[in-house]
Design an enzyme around this catalytic site. Structure first.
Site, PDB file in Angstrom:
ATOM      1  N   LYS A   1     -16.863  -6.361   4.717  1.00  0.00           N
ATOM      2  CA  LYS A   1     -15.395  -6.340   5.610  1.00  0.00           C
ATOM      3  C   LYS A   1     -15.552  -5.751   6.620  1.00  0.00           C
ATOM      4  O   LYS A   1     -14.660  -5.052   7.172  1.00  0.00           O
ATOM      5  CB  LYS A   1     -14.366  -5.994   4.568  1.00  0.00           C
ATOM      6  CG  LYS A   1     -14.185  -6.725   3.490  1.00  0.00           C
ATOM      7  CD  LYS A   1     -12.693  -6.195   2.798  1.00  0.00           C
ATOM      8  CE  LYS A   1     -12.253  -7.198   1.509  1.00  0.00           C
ATOM      9  NZ  LYS A   1     -10.850  -6.751   1.158  1.00  0.00           N
TER      10      LYS A   1
ATOM     11  N   ARG B   1      -1.871  -6.257  -8.461  1.00  0.00           N
ATOM     12  CA  ARG B   1      -0.807  -6.971  -8.503  1.00  0.00           C
ATOM     13  C   ARG B   1      -0.778  -8.269  -9.251  1.00  0.00           C
ATOM     14  O   ARG B   1       0.407  -8.663  -9.820  1.00  0.00           O
ATOM     15  CB  ARG B   1      -1.016  -7.615  -6.927  1.00  0.00           C
ATOM     16  CG  ARG B   1      -0.811  -7.070  -5.711  1.00  0.00           C
ATOM     17  CD  ARG B   1      -1.470  -7.464  -4.453  1.00  0.00           C
ATOM     18  NE  ARG B   1      -2.818  -7.072  -4.457  1.00  0.00           N
ATOM     19  CZ  ARG B   1      -3.707  -7.494  -3.516  1.00  0.00           C
ATOM     20  NH1 ARG B   1      -2.944  -7.699  -2.583  1.00  0.00           N
ATOM     21  NH2 ARG B   1      -4.794  -7.137  -3.747  1.00  0.00           N
TER      22      ARG B   1
ATOM     23  N   HIS C   1       0.759  -1.203   0.141  1.00  0.00           N
ATOM     24  CA  HIS C   1      -0.130   0.096  -0.131  1.00  0.00           C
ATOM     25  C   HIS C   1       0.785   1.283   0.233  1.00  0.00           C
ATOM     26  O   HIS C   1       0.507   2.333  -0.558  1.00  0.00           O
ATOM     27  CB  HIS C   1      -0.843   0.046   1.375  1.00  0.00           C
ATOM     28  CG  HIS C   1      -1.865  -0.999   1.283  1.00  0.00           C
ATOM     29  ND1 HIS C   1      -2.053  -1.871   2.406  1.00  0.00           N
ATOM     30  CD2 HIS C   1      -2.844  -1.426   0.525  1.00  0.00           C
ATOM     31  CE1 HIS C   1      -3.073  -2.785   2.252  1.00  0.00           C
ATOM     32  NE2 HIS C   1      -3.528  -2.578   0.979  1.00  0.00           N
TER      33      HIS C   1
HETATM   34  P1  ADP Z   1      -9.908  -3.591  -0.825  1.00  0.00           P
HETATM   35  O1  ADP Z   1     -10.356  -4.229   0.205  1.00  0.00           O
HETATM   36  O2  ADP Z   1     -10.444  -2.279  -1.181  1.00  0.00           O
HETATM   37  O3  ADP Z   1      -9.164  -4.437  -1.758  1.00  0.00           O
HETATM   38  P2  ADP Z   1      -7.012  -3.562   0.140  1.00  0.00           P
HETATM   39  O4  ADP Z   1      -6.551  -2.952   1.462  1.00  0.00           O
HETATM   40  O5  ADP Z   1      -6.985  -4.908   0.162  1.00  0.00           O
HETATM   41  O6  ADP Z   1      -8.563  -3.098   0.143  1.00  0.00           O
HETATM   42  O7  ADP Z   1      -6.315  -3.141  -1.210  1.00  0.00           O
HETATM   43  C1  ADP Z   1      -6.615  -1.510  -1.453  1.00  0.00           C
HETATM   44  C2  ADP Z   1      -5.800  -1.371  -2.861  1.00  0.00           C
HETATM   45  O8  ADP Z   1      -4.406  -1.556  -2.558  1.00  0.00           O
HETATM   46  C3  ADP Z   1      -6.312  -2.261  -3.950  1.00  0.00           C
HETATM   47  O9  ADP Z   1      -6.358  -1.637  -5.196  1.00  0.00           O
HETATM   48  C4  ADP Z   1      -5.197  -3.536  -4.044  1.00  0.00           C
HETATM   49  O10 ADP Z   1      -5.055  -3.962  -5.138  1.00  0.00           O
HETATM   50  C5  ADP Z   1      -4.149  -2.610  -3.564  1.00  0.00           C
HETATM   51  N1  ADP Z   1      -3.042  -3.387  -3.001  1.00  0.00           N
HETATM   52  C6  ADP Z   1      -3.169  -4.153  -1.948  1.00  0.00           C
HETATM   53  N2  ADP Z   1      -1.863  -4.782  -1.630  1.00  0.00           N
HETATM   54  C7  ADP Z   1      -0.988  -4.321  -2.618  1.00  0.00           C
HETATM   55  C8  ADP Z   1       0.436  -4.649  -3.008  1.00  0.00           C
HETATM   56  N3  ADP Z   1       1.015  -5.409  -2.341  1.00  0.00           N
HETATM   57  N4  ADP Z   1       0.795  -3.841  -4.109  1.00  0.00           N
HETATM   58  C9  ADP Z   1       0.063  -2.966  -4.767  1.00  0.00           C
HETATM   59  N5  ADP Z   1      -1.246  -2.904  -4.552  1.00  0.00           N
HETATM   60  C10 ADP Z   1      -1.844  -3.353  -3.610  1.00  0.00           C
END
Ligand code: ADP
Length: 171
Positions: free
Chosen positions: A41, A91, A17
């Protein structure tokens, strides 16, 4: 002024993130990282307030990054901004289908919503909050995955976790 809105669960925030936030901050005038409280969630490891606090601490050195929270639809949230662009991270191909669907639905709900994708950096393509939450249960060291303050916060959530013997030995 174009504002990047980076919405997500961030439960907890990871280096993946932070990589997206850093890169978005270099492209856009203003980046608003929004912790979305969504029906599906709700029962996360961290409360929305805790996630906001962690993100505030982690991004305090970025002048153009702000942290916010919102309960509701992203298509409604973006209406608070003049020229919003939604930023999401990609990803792998597994992310694509969901992200494509969400971007299309958001566009249908609000034709002003543009979504831009930043491809995950190589070193973080495997990294997700759910992996980190799972590792947290076992007390594993997580310095490759999350900043120290997040690791400490996870440890507080699992005070009785005992790392497997072979992990203790290899640390
Ligand atoms: P959501 O529940 O909205 O998917 P997340 O917190 O899991 O929320 O992810 C928020 C955003 O960050 C999404 O677009 C996700 O694809 C991106 N994201 C999560 N982990 C990574 C990572 N390791 N590298 C790049 N982007 C990421």
């Amino acid at each position: 002024m174009t504002t990047a809105i980076y919405p997500g669960s961030f439960d907890p925030p990871t280096f993946g993130h932070l990589d997206i936030i850093k890169r978005a901050a270099a492209i856009f005038d203003r980046v608003v990282v929004c912790v979305m409280k969504n029906g599906g969630k709700e029962n996360g490891l961290f409360s929305v307030k805790e996630r906001v606090c962690l993100l505030e601490e982690l991004t305090c050195n970025y002048q153009n990054v702000e942290i916010d929270e919102y309960e509701g639809l992203l298509a409604e949230y973006v209406k608070f901004f003049q020229k919003p662009v939604v930023v999401r991270g990609l990803r792998a191909i597994t992310d694509f289908e969901y992200e494509f669907q969400m971007a299309t639905v958001n566009k249908k709900l609000n034709s002003n919503v543009e979504t831009m994708f930043l491809v995950a950096s190589n070193e973080y393509t495997f990294l997700s909050s759910s992996v980190v939450r799972e590792l947290g249960k076992y007390g594993t060291r997580m310095s490759c995955f999350v900043p120290q303050i997040v690791e400490d916060a996870i440890r507080e959530k699992f005070p009785n976790s005992i790392p497997p013997l072979h992990l203790v030995a290899s640390e």
